[in-house]
Design an enzyme around this catalytic site. Structure first.
Site, PDB file in Angstrom:
ATOM      1  N   LEU A  32       0.755  -1.212   0.084  1.00  0.00           N
ATOM      2  CA  LEU A  32       0.142  -0.049   0.068  1.00  0.00           C
ATOM      3  C   LEU A  32       0.920   1.086   0.059  1.00  0.00           C
ATOM      4  O   LEU A  32       0.198   2.376   0.366  1.00  0.00           O
ATOM      5  CB  LEU A  32      -1.080   0.159   1.322  1.00  0.00           C
ATOM      6  CG  LEU A  32      -1.885  -1.033   1.061  1.00  0.00           C
ATOM      7  CD1 LEU A  32      -3.039  -0.991   2.250  1.00  0.00           C
ATOM      8  CD2 LEU A  32      -2.730  -1.053  -0.160  1.00  0.00           C
ATOM      9  N   TYR A 139      15.316   0.276 -14.680  1.00  0.00           N
ATOM     10  CA  TYR A 139      13.992  -0.185 -14.757  1.00  0.00           C
ATOM     11  C   TYR A 139      14.019  -1.362 -15.397  1.00  0.00           C
ATOM     12  O   TYR A 139      13.387  -2.522 -15.052  1.00  0.00           O
ATOM     13  CB  TYR A 139      12.873   0.737 -14.855  1.00  0.00           C
ATOM     14  CG  TYR A 139      11.439   0.053 -15.131  1.00  0.00           C
ATOM     15  CD1 TYR A 139      10.853  -0.436 -14.059  1.00  0.00           C
ATOM     16  CD2 TYR A 139      10.926   0.316 -16.390  1.00  0.00           C
ATOM     17  CE1 TYR A 139       9.489  -1.005 -14.272  1.00  0.00           C
ATOM     18  CE2 TYR A 139       9.742  -0.225 -16.748  1.00  0.00           C
ATOM     19  CZ  TYR A 139       9.068  -0.832 -15.553  1.00  0.00           C
ATOM     20  OH  TYR A 139       7.868  -1.575 -15.939  1.00  0.00           O
TER      21      TYR A 139
END
Ligand code: UDP
Length: 328
Positions: A32, A139
């Site tokens: 979260l 990434y």
């Protein structure tokens, strides 16, 4: 039951919705940090980090998990250049912890969120899966490394893996139940729409108009997030023990930044003022998917190919949620 890591995030929450609509039971594992509990209201949610292997193992034992869909990852190309450690930790080490927990408990089916960023700047467009993987950002490098790790797990431990290389995920649930909310927002479509919502107190920047493309701005393949969700469901049907399979997911159609701006103008009914600024580091001129393999083997074809419709879905959610999801 399917364990969905990152299931409270943008793409993950749409996949959870699609799975539940097709009658699948789901448990979400999400820290979260970027996800929103509200986007998976009513779904079992385990809040935790992939660094916590004990908690992953416990979740795999507490629920009758047959397969894992792994969305939990950091996904900002620019940030990965300035803070690569975060990407090696959360994307590469995080997935290793997850795989080891799966191996301990005896779950071997895995769908992986990969990306067209594994290709870097391709030699030719449209990009087929045969194109060499030469990522140009940390990434992309971590995602390629994850693919390689998965290939090894298939060979050595009989894992069944499908890696889905998404092009530009965009839009939101056509019925307006879910949307895209990142802070800060860097992606083109929500950036345009949030400038619109702000009454242009925020102003759009176009990163370069001197690329070798028809109008000089970058061309991307914008694939609707609801289509991505469907592809994940299809992946469950083609996976085979010991096999690493991989597919591009796109529409096969490219759209320039200017064409997206024009679509947004039609959808919102307002001009989209913008400033052309310098190129953004790491942006290849053109990324468009070859869609044949996904169609022939996975049985997947994008159902939303009209950029205006995709932008309209994004706008429908955003204009009803100008402050995004409520803070937990
Ligand atoms: N872009 C832009 N202005 C923005 C955000 C993005 O001109 O505020 C351009 C970006 O250079 C790229 C395209 O829009 O060519 C899509 O960028 P996005 O960040 O949405 O996705 P990416 O291609 O990086 O995955």
């Amino acid at each position: 039951m399917i364990l969905v890591t990152g299931g409270a995030g943008y793409i993950g929450s749409h996949a959870v919705l699609g799975l539940r609509e097709s009658g699948q039971d789901v448990v979400v594992f999400d820290d979260l940090v970027e996800g929103h509990a509200e986007s998976v209201a009513g779904v079992p949610l385990v809040q935790g980090s992939l660094a916590d292997r004990d908690l992953i193992e416990k979740t795999l034992r507490d629920y009758p998990v047959e397969a894992v869909m792994h969305f939990a990852a950091r996904c900002y190309v620019g940030e990965s250049v300035t803070n690569p450690a975060k990407y090696y930790q959360d994307n590469a080490v995080g997935m290793f912890q997850l795989l080891e927990a799966m191996r301990t408990v005896g779950v071997n089916k895995f769908v992986f969120s990969s990306t067209c960023a594994v290709y870097g700047t391709p030699d030719q467009v449209p990009i087929t899966e045969k194109c060499e993987r030469r990522p140009i950002s940390p990434y992309g490098t971590t995602k390629r490394f994850c693919e390689e790790m998965l290939e090894d797990y298939c060979r050595a431990y009989d894992f069944a893996v499908v890696a889905l290389r998404y092009f530009n995920a965009s839009g939101s649930d056509p019925q307006g139940r879910l949307g895209e909310w990142h802070n800060p927002e860097t992606h083109l479509i929500p950036r345009i729409l949030r400038c619109e919502l702000s009454g242009q107190t925020e102003r759009l920047q176009v990163f370069g108009n001197d690329y070798p493309t028809p109008d000089g701005t970058c061309v991307r393949d914008y694939i609707h997030v609801t289509d991505l969700a469907e592809a994940h469901r299809l992946a469950l049907g083609v996976m085979k023990a010991g096999e690493f399979q991989f597919f591009n997911l796109g529409t096969g159609k490219g759209c320039s930044v200017i064409e997206v701006i024009e679509a947004a103008r039609k959808v919102t009914g307002a001009e989209v003022p913008y400033d052309v600024v310098g190129r953004r580091a790491g942006d290849p001129p053109e990324l468009v998917a070859a869609v044949d393999k996904a169609r022939d083997v996975l049985g997947f074809e994008a159902s939303y190919k009209d950029i205006e419709e995709t932008v309209r879905h994004a706008w429908n959610w955003l204009k009803n949620h100008p402050d995004g999801y409520p803070k937990a």
